[in-house]
Design a protein around this motif. Sequence first.
Motif, short mmCIF file in Angstrom:
data_model
loop_
_atom_site.label_atom_id
_atom_site.label_comp_id
_atom_site.label_asym_id
_atom_site.label_seq_id
_atom_site.Cartn_x
_atom_site.Cartn_y
_atom_site.Cartn_z
N ASN A 212 0.84 -1.20 0.00
CA ASN A 212 0.00 0.00 0.00
C ASN A 212 0.87 1.25 0.00
O ASN A 212 0.58 2.22 -0.71
CB ASN A 212 -0.91 0.01 1.23
N LEU A 213 1.93 1.22 0.79
CA LEU A 213 2.83 2.37 0.87
C LEU A 213 3.54 2.60 -0.46
O LEU A 213 3.80 3.75 -0.84
CB LEU A 213 3.85 2.16 1.99
N ASP A 214 3.86 1.51 -1.17
CA ASP A 214 4.48 1.66 -2.48
C ASP A 214 3.52 2.31 -3.47
O ASP A 214 3.91 3.18 -4.26
CB ASP A 214 4.92 0.30 -3.01
N ARG A 215 2.27 1.91 -3.44
CA ARG A 215 1.26 2.54 -4.30
C ARG A 215 1.15 4.03 -3.98
O ARG A 215 1.12 4.88 -4.87
CB ARG A 215 -0.10 1.86 -4.11
N PHE A 216 1.08 4.32 -2.68
CA PHE A 216 0.90 5.72 -2.27
C PHE A 216 2.11 6.56 -2.65
O PHE A 216 1.97 7.74 -2.98
CB PHE A 216 0.65 5.79 -0.77
N ALA A 217 3.29 5.97 -2.63
CA ALA A 217 4.48 6.71 -3.05
C ALA A 217 4.39 7.08 -4.52
O ALA A 217 4.77 8.18 -4.93
CB ALA A 217 5.73 5.87 -2.79
N GLY A 218 3.88 6.15 -5.34
CA GLY A 218 3.68 6.45 -6.76
C GLY A 218 2.65 7.53 -6.97
O GLY A 218 2.80 8.40 -7.85
N TRP A 219 1.58 7.49 -6.18
CA TRP A 219 0.54 8.51 -6.23
C TRP A 219 1.10 9.89 -5.89
O TRP A 219 0.90 10.86 -6.62
CB TRP A 219 -0.58 8.12 -5.26
N GLU A 220 1.84 9.97 -4.80
CA GLU A 220 2.38 11.26 -4.37
C GLU A 220 3.35 11.83 -5.39
O GLU A 220 3.36 13.04 -5.66
CB GLU A 220 3.07 11.10 -3.02
N ARG A 221 4.17 10.97 -5.98
CA ARG A 221 5.15 11.45 -6.96
C ARG A 221 4.45 11.96 -8.21
O ARG A 221 4.81 13.01 -8.75
CB ARG A 221 6.13 10.32 -7.30
N ALA A 222 3.42 11.25 -8.67
CA ALA A 222 2.69 11.69 -9.86
C ALA A 222 1.92 12.97 -9.60
O ALA A 222 1.88 13.87 -10.45
CB ALA A 222 1.74 10.58 -10.31
N VAL A 223 1.31 13.06 -8.42
CA VAL A 223 0.57 14.27 -8.07
C VAL A 223 1.49 15.48 -8.07
O VAL A 223 1.15 16.56 -8.59
CB VAL A 223 -0.09 14.10 -6.67
#
Length: 357
Positions: A212-223
Amino acid sequence: MQSKDRHGPSRTRQADIARAAGVSQATVSMVLSGRTAARISEETRQRILALSGSLGYSANPAARRLAGGKNRILGVFTYEPTFPIAGLDQYYPFLLGIEAEAERLQQNLLLFTSAGGGVGRARSIYADGVNQLGIADGSILLGRGEDRDEVARLAHEGYPFVYIGRREISGAEISWVTADYERATYDVVTRLAELNHRRALYIGVSHPEEPNLDRFAGWERAVRDHGLETTAARPDPDAELSGLIREAVDAGATAVVIETPEDGARVFRAIRKLGLDVPDDLSVAVLGDMAIPRVRKHSWSGFGMPYGDIGTEAVRVLVELITDKSAGPKNVVLPCAPRPGRTIAQAPRRSRGDRPT
Protein backbone atom coordinates in the motif's frame (compact mmCIF):
# COMPACT_ATOMS: atom_id res chain seq x y z
CA MET A 1 12.32 -56.95 12.32
CA GLN A 2 10.71 -53.62 12.95
CA SER A 3 10.82 -51.17 15.85
CA LYS A 4 7.70 -49.72 17.38
CA ASP A 5 7.00 -46.02 17.02
CA ARG A 6 4.86 -44.90 19.95
CA HIS A 7 3.43 -42.09 17.78
CA GLY A 8 2.21 -44.34 14.99
CA PRO A 9 2.61 -47.67 13.19
CA SER A 10 5.85 -49.66 13.12
CA ARG A 11 8.62 -48.14 11.01
CA THR A 12 11.88 -49.75 9.95
CA ARG A 13 14.95 -47.79 10.98
CA GLN A 14 18.55 -47.91 9.83
CA ALA A 15 19.47 -49.60 13.13
CA ASP A 16 17.16 -52.52 12.22
CA ILE A 17 18.86 -52.92 8.84
CA ALA A 18 22.28 -52.75 10.51
CA ARG A 19 21.40 -55.57 12.93
CA ALA A 20 20.01 -57.74 10.14
CA ALA A 21 23.05 -57.13 7.92
CA GLY A 22 25.57 -57.53 10.73
CA VAL A 23 27.15 -54.13 10.11
CA SER A 24 27.25 -50.78 11.88
CA GLN A 25 24.49 -48.20 11.51
CA ALA A 26 27.10 -45.80 10.09
CA THR A 27 27.75 -48.26 7.25
CA VAL A 28 24.03 -48.51 6.51
CA SER A 29 23.73 -44.73 6.53
CA MET A 30 26.59 -44.36 4.06
CA VAL A 31 25.13 -46.92 1.67
CA LEU A 32 21.57 -45.58 1.76
CA SER A 33 22.75 -42.00 1.27
CA GLY A 34 24.83 -42.99 -1.77
CA ARG A 35 28.10 -42.07 -0.04
CA THR A 36 29.60 -45.56 -0.15
CA ALA A 37 33.25 -45.61 0.91
CA ALA A 38 35.88 -47.78 -0.77
CA ARG A 39 36.18 -49.93 2.36
CA ILE A 40 32.56 -51.12 1.97
CA SER A 41 32.48 -54.13 -0.33
CA GLU A 42 30.00 -54.43 -3.16
CA GLU A 43 28.60 -57.56 -1.51
CA THR A 44 27.87 -55.65 1.71
CA ARG A 45 26.35 -52.75 -0.22
CA GLN A 46 24.00 -55.04 -2.13
CA ARG A 47 23.00 -56.88 1.08
CA ILE A 48 22.11 -53.59 2.78
CA LEU A 49 20.11 -52.41 -0.23
CA ALA A 50 18.25 -55.72 -0.43
CA LEU A 51 17.40 -55.67 3.27
CA SER A 52 16.22 -52.06 3.10
CA GLY A 53 13.75 -53.10 0.42
CA SER A 54 12.55 -56.28 2.09
CA LEU A 55 12.13 -54.58 5.47
CA GLY A 56 10.23 -51.66 3.96
CA TYR A 57 12.69 -48.97 4.93
CA SER A 58 11.65 -45.40 4.06
CA ALA A 59 14.00 -42.48 4.69
CA ASN A 60 12.82 -39.89 7.19
CA PRO A 61 12.89 -36.54 5.32
CA ALA A 62 13.53 -34.55 8.49
CA ALA A 63 16.43 -36.83 9.44
CA ARG A 64 17.91 -36.50 5.96
CA ARG A 65 17.84 -32.74 6.29
CA LEU A 66 19.56 -32.91 9.67
CA ALA A 67 22.21 -35.06 8.06
CA GLY A 68 22.84 -32.34 5.50
CA GLY A 69 20.84 -33.87 2.65
CA LYS A 70 18.41 -32.07 0.37
CA ASN A 71 14.86 -33.33 0.13
CA ARG A 72 14.01 -31.45 -3.08
CA ILE A 73 10.96 -30.19 -1.19
CA LEU A 74 9.92 -26.54 -1.25
CA GLY A 75 7.43 -25.38 1.34
CA VAL A 76 4.62 -22.86 0.81
CA PHE A 77 3.41 -21.26 4.03
CA THR A 78 0.44 -18.90 4.04
CA TYR A 79 -0.57 -16.55 6.84
CA GLU A 80 -4.07 -16.41 5.35
CA PRO A 81 -6.43 -19.22 4.27
CA THR A 82 -5.62 -20.33 0.74
CA PHE A 83 -8.72 -22.51 0.24
CA PRO A 84 -11.42 -21.47 -0.42
CA ILE A 85 -10.08 -18.59 -2.48
CA ALA A 86 -13.22 -16.47 -2.87
CA GLY A 87 -12.20 -12.82 -2.83
CA LEU A 88 -8.52 -13.74 -2.60
CA ASP A 89 -8.06 -15.48 -5.93
CA GLN A 90 -4.66 -13.86 -6.42
CA TYR A 91 -3.43 -16.97 -4.61
CA TYR A 92 -4.47 -19.10 -7.58
CA PRO A 93 -2.13 -17.48 -10.15
CA PHE A 94 0.59 -17.22 -7.49
CA LEU A 95 0.36 -20.98 -6.95
CA LEU A 96 0.25 -21.65 -10.69
CA GLY A 97 3.56 -19.84 -11.11
CA ILE A 98 5.05 -21.58 -8.08
CA GLU A 99 3.95 -25.02 -9.24
CA ALA A 100 5.13 -24.61 -12.84
CA GLU A 101 8.61 -23.42 -11.85
CA ALA A 102 8.96 -26.03 -9.10
CA GLU A 103 8.14 -28.74 -11.62
CA ARG A 104 10.61 -27.29 -14.12
CA LEU A 105 13.34 -27.34 -11.47
CA GLN A 106 12.28 -30.85 -10.35
CA GLN A 107 11.23 -29.74 -6.87
CA ASN A 108 8.29 -31.06 -4.87
CA LEU A 109 5.88 -28.71 -3.11
CA LEU A 110 4.51 -28.99 0.41
CA LEU A 111 1.72 -26.67 1.64
CA PHE A 112 1.92 -25.58 5.29
CA THR A 113 -1.23 -24.06 6.76
CA SER A 114 -0.11 -23.55 10.34
CA ALA A 115 2.36 -25.10 12.70
CA GLY A 116 1.33 -23.79 16.09
CA GLY A 117 -1.74 -21.69 15.53
CA GLY A 118 -4.63 -24.10 15.78
CA VAL A 119 -8.27 -23.43 14.92
CA GLY A 120 -9.28 -19.85 15.63
CA ARG A 121 -5.72 -18.75 16.40
CA ALA A 122 -3.20 -16.83 14.33
CA ARG A 123 -1.08 -18.96 12.07
CA SER A 124 2.46 -19.58 13.20
CA ILE A 125 5.64 -21.08 11.77
CA TYR A 126 6.86 -22.24 15.18
CA ALA A 127 5.38 -24.85 17.50
CA ASP A 128 6.94 -25.35 20.94
CA GLY A 129 9.82 -23.18 19.80
CA VAL A 130 10.63 -25.38 16.80
CA ASN A 131 10.54 -24.28 13.14
CA GLN A 132 7.96 -26.62 11.62
CA LEU A 133 8.97 -25.74 8.06
CA GLY A 134 12.24 -27.62 8.51
CA ILE A 135 11.04 -30.68 6.62
CA ALA A 136 11.36 -28.55 3.47
CA ASP A 137 14.71 -27.33 2.16
CA GLY A 138 13.27 -23.81 2.10
CA SER A 139 9.87 -22.13 1.92
CA ILE A 140 7.89 -19.43 0.19
CA LEU A 141 5.88 -17.25 2.58
CA LEU A 142 2.85 -15.25 1.58
CA GLY A 143 -0.16 -13.54 3.07
CA ARG A 144 -0.94 -10.55 5.21
CA GLY A 145 -0.98 -10.32 8.98
CA GLU A 146 2.36 -12.06 9.40
CA ASP A 147 4.13 -12.29 12.75
CA ARG A 148 7.17 -10.16 11.95
CA ASP A 149 9.07 -11.32 15.00
CA GLU A 150 8.97 -14.92 13.84
CA VAL A 151 9.87 -13.92 10.28
CA ALA A 152 12.94 -12.16 11.74
CA ARG A 153 13.73 -15.24 13.81
CA LEU A 154 13.49 -17.42 10.72
CA ALA A 155 16.01 -15.16 8.98
CA HIS A 156 18.39 -15.16 11.95
CA GLU A 157 18.31 -18.97 12.06
CA GLY A 158 19.51 -19.06 8.45
CA TYR A 159 16.50 -20.98 7.12
CA PRO A 160 16.09 -20.24 3.38
CA PHE A 161 12.81 -18.48 2.56
CA VAL A 162 11.34 -15.93 0.18
CA TYR A 163 8.40 -13.67 0.96
CA ILE A 164 5.90 -12.88 -1.77
CA GLY A 165 5.38 -9.15 -1.36
CA ARG A 166 7.86 -6.58 -0.08
CA ARG A 167 8.49 -6.89 3.65
CA GLU A 168 10.83 -4.69 5.65
CA ILE A 169 11.55 -6.60 8.83
CA SER A 170 13.23 -4.74 11.68
CA GLY A 171 16.65 -6.18 12.45
CA ALA A 172 16.67 -8.65 9.56
CA GLU A 173 17.27 -8.67 5.82
CA ILE A 174 15.04 -11.05 3.93
CA SER A 175 14.46 -12.07 0.33
CA TRP A 176 11.21 -11.00 -1.31
CA VAL A 177 9.58 -10.74 -4.72
CA THR A 178 6.98 -8.09 -5.45
CA ALA A 179 5.25 -6.05 -8.14
CA ASP A 180 6.37 -2.54 -9.05
CA TYR A 181 3.35 -0.86 -7.46
CA GLU A 182 5.00 2.55 -7.33
CA ARG A 183 5.75 2.75 -11.05
CA ALA A 184 2.39 1.27 -12.04
CA THR A 185 0.50 3.74 -9.83
CA TYR A 186 2.54 6.64 -11.21
CA ASP A 187 1.56 5.62 -14.74
CA VAL A 188 -2.14 5.41 -13.82
CA VAL A 189 -2.17 8.91 -12.32
CA THR A 190 -0.19 10.23 -15.28
CA ARG A 191 -2.89 8.92 -17.59
CA LEU A 192 -5.54 10.74 -15.57
CA ALA A 193 -3.54 13.95 -15.88
CA GLU A 194 -3.25 13.46 -19.64
CA LEU A 195 -7.05 13.21 -19.78
CA ASN A 196 -7.28 16.63 -18.08
CA HIS A 197 -8.23 15.44 -14.62
CA ARG A 198 -6.98 18.13 -12.24
CA ARG A 199 -8.47 16.96 -8.95
CA ALA A 200 -8.75 13.39 -7.67
CA LEU A 201 -9.65 11.40 -4.57
CA TYR A 202 -7.39 8.60 -3.33
CA ILE A 203 -9.09 5.92 -1.21
CA GLY A 204 -6.61 3.77 0.72
CA VAL A 205 -6.76 1.10 3.41
CA SER A 206 -6.91 2.05 7.08
CA HIS A 207 -3.77 0.12 8.04
CA PRO A 208 -1.34 0.24 5.11
CA GLU A 209 1.46 -2.27 4.65
CA GLU A 210 4.43 -2.11 2.28
CA PRO A 211 2.47 -2.75 -0.96
CA ASN A 212 0.00 0.00 0.00
CA LEU A 213 2.83 2.37 0.87
CA ASP A 214 4.48 1.66 -2.48
CA ARG A 215 1.26 2.54 -4.30
CA PHE A 216 0.90 5.72 -2.27
CA ALA A 217 4.48 6.71 -3.05
CA GLY A 218 3.68 6.45 -6.76
CA TRP A 219 0.54 8.51 -6.23
CA GLU A 220 2.38 11.26 -4.37
CA ARG A 221 5.15 11.45 -6.96
CA ALA A 222 2.69 11.69 -9.86
CA VAL A 223 0.57 14.27 -8.07
CA ARG A 224 3.65 16.38 -7.48
CA ASP A 225 4.98 16.00 -11.02
CA HIS A 226 1.65 16.86 -12.66
CA GLY A 227 0.54 19.57 -10.22
CA LEU A 228 -2.76 17.91 -9.32
CA GLU A 229 -5.12 18.88 -6.50
CA THR A 230 -5.91 15.81 -4.47
CA THR A 231 -7.46 14.39 -1.35
CA ALA A 232 -6.31 11.14 0.25
CA ALA A 233 -8.45 9.21 2.72
CA ARG A 234 -8.02 5.95 4.62
CA PRO A 235 -11.50 5.10 5.90
CA ASP A 236 -12.28 2.17 8.15
CA PRO A 237 -13.18 -1.06 6.32
CA ASP A 238 -16.86 -0.78 7.25
CA ALA A 239 -17.16 2.98 6.70
CA GLU A 240 -19.84 4.37 4.39
CA LEU A 241 -18.06 5.86 1.37
CA SER A 242 -20.90 7.75 -0.30
CA GLY A 243 -20.41 10.86 1.84
CA LEU A 244 -16.66 10.86 1.26
CA ILE A 245 -17.07 10.59 -2.52
CA ARG A 246 -19.88 13.16 -2.60
CA GLU A 247 -17.74 15.66 -0.72
CA ALA A 248 -14.82 15.12 -3.10
CA VAL A 249 -17.03 15.53 -6.18
CA ASP A 250 -18.57 18.71 -4.76
CA ALA A 251 -15.02 20.02 -4.32
CA GLY A 252 -14.28 19.38 -8.00
CA ALA A 253 -12.89 15.85 -8.08
CA THR A 254 -13.38 14.11 -11.41
CA ALA A 255 -11.52 10.89 -10.61
CA VAL A 256 -11.19 8.33 -7.83
CA VAL A 257 -8.14 6.12 -7.37
CA ILE A 258 -8.71 2.94 -5.34
CA GLU A 259 -5.59 1.71 -3.55
CA THR A 260 -6.46 -1.96 -3.28
CA PRO A 261 -8.77 -4.13 -5.40
CA GLU A 262 -10.52 -5.44 -2.27
CA ASP A 263 -12.11 -2.01 -1.84
CA GLY A 264 -13.20 -1.83 -5.47
CA ALA A 265 -16.68 -3.31 -5.07
CA ARG A 266 -17.80 -1.01 -2.25
CA VAL A 267 -16.44 2.07 -4.02
CA PHE A 268 -18.41 1.20 -7.16
CA ARG A 269 -21.50 0.60 -5.04
CA ALA A 270 -21.08 3.97 -3.31
CA ILE A 271 -20.76 5.73 -6.68
CA ARG A 272 -23.91 4.03 -7.99
CA LYS A 273 -25.72 5.01 -4.78
CA LEU A 274 -24.92 8.64 -5.57
CA GLY A 275 -26.44 8.26 -9.03
CA LEU A 276 -23.12 8.98 -10.74
CA ASP A 277 -22.05 7.34 -13.96
CA VAL A 278 -18.61 5.78 -14.47
CA PRO A 279 -16.77 7.18 -16.38
CA ASP A 280 -18.96 10.01 -17.71
CA ASP A 281 -19.35 11.69 -14.32
CA LEU A 282 -16.43 10.18 -12.48
CA SER A 283 -13.40 8.22 -13.69
CA VAL A 284 -12.27 5.33 -11.49
CA ALA A 285 -8.88 3.60 -11.43
CA VAL A 286 -8.12 0.42 -9.50
CA LEU A 287 -4.51 -0.22 -8.50
CA GLY A 288 -4.47 -3.96 -9.13
CA ASP A 289 -6.63 -6.85 -10.32
CA MET A 290 -10.17 -6.90 -9.06
CA ALA A 291 -11.40 -10.29 -7.90
CA ILE A 292 -15.13 -9.51 -7.65
CA PRO A 293 -17.00 -11.05 -10.62
CA ARG A 294 -19.87 -8.55 -10.59
CA VAL A 295 -17.43 -5.69 -11.08
CA ARG A 296 -15.56 -7.31 -13.95
CA LYS A 297 -18.25 -6.17 -16.38
CA HIS A 298 -16.98 -2.63 -15.89
CA SER A 299 -13.63 -3.57 -17.48
CA TRP A 300 -11.95 -1.39 -14.87
CA SER A 301 -8.93 0.75 -15.62
CA GLY A 302 -5.64 0.61 -13.74
CA PHE A 303 -3.03 -2.10 -13.93
CA GLY A 304 -2.78 -5.88 -13.83
CA MET A 305 -0.61 -7.86 -11.46
CA PRO A 306 2.17 -10.25 -12.58
CA TYR A 307 0.98 -12.93 -10.17
CA GLY A 308 2.31 -15.92 -12.08
CA ASP A 309 5.67 -14.26 -12.71
CA ILE A 310 5.99 -13.42 -9.02
CA GLY A 311 5.39 -17.06 -8.08
CA THR A 312 7.90 -18.23 -10.69
CA GLU A 313 10.57 -15.78 -9.57
CA ALA A 314 10.02 -16.65 -5.89
CA VAL A 315 10.85 -20.30 -6.65
CA ARG A 316 13.97 -19.32 -8.59
CA VAL A 317 15.25 -17.11 -5.78
CA LEU A 318 14.47 -19.76 -3.17
CA VAL A 319 16.31 -22.51 -5.04
CA GLU A 320 19.29 -20.17 -5.40
CA LEU A 321 19.31 -19.57 -1.65
CA ILE A 322 19.15 -23.32 -0.99
CA THR A 323 21.86 -24.33 -3.43
CA ASP A 324 24.24 -21.42 -2.83
CA LYS A 325 24.90 -20.92 0.86
CA SER A 326 26.92 -17.78 0.09
CA ALA A 327 23.94 -16.09 -1.57
CA GLY A 328 22.63 -13.14 0.39
CA PRO A 329 19.07 -11.80 0.57
CA LYS A 330 17.69 -10.95 -2.85
CA ASN A 331 14.87 -8.54 -3.70
CA VAL A 332 13.08 -8.66 -7.06
CA VAL A 333 10.59 -6.08 -8.39
CA LEU A 334 8.54 -7.08 -11.45
CA PRO A 335 6.62 -4.73 -13.78
CA CYS A 336 2.84 -4.57 -13.84
CA ALA A 337 0.79 -4.57 -17.05
CA PRO A 338 -1.19 -1.39 -17.86
CA ARG A 339 -4.94 -1.95 -18.06
CA PRO A 340 -6.68 0.76 -20.14
CA GLY A 341 -10.18 -0.50 -19.28
CA ARG A 342 -13.37 1.53 -19.60
CA THR A 343 -13.63 3.27 -16.24
CA ILE A 344 -11.32 6.16 -17.11
CA ALA A 345 -12.32 8.83 -19.63
CA GLN A 346 -11.72 12.48 -20.45
CA ALA A 347 -12.44 14.68 -17.46
CA PRO A 348 -15.95 16.20 -17.61
CA ARG A 349 -16.05 19.96 -18.05
CA ARG A 350 -17.47 21.41 -14.87
CA SER A 351 -16.45 23.95 -12.32
CA ARG A 352 -15.65 23.16 -8.73
CA GLY A 353 -18.88 22.82 -6.77
CA ASP A 354 -20.96 21.88 -9.83
CA ARG A 355 -22.78 18.64 -9.22
CA PRO A 356 -22.89 16.17 -12.13
CA THR A 357 -26.40 15.34 -13.19
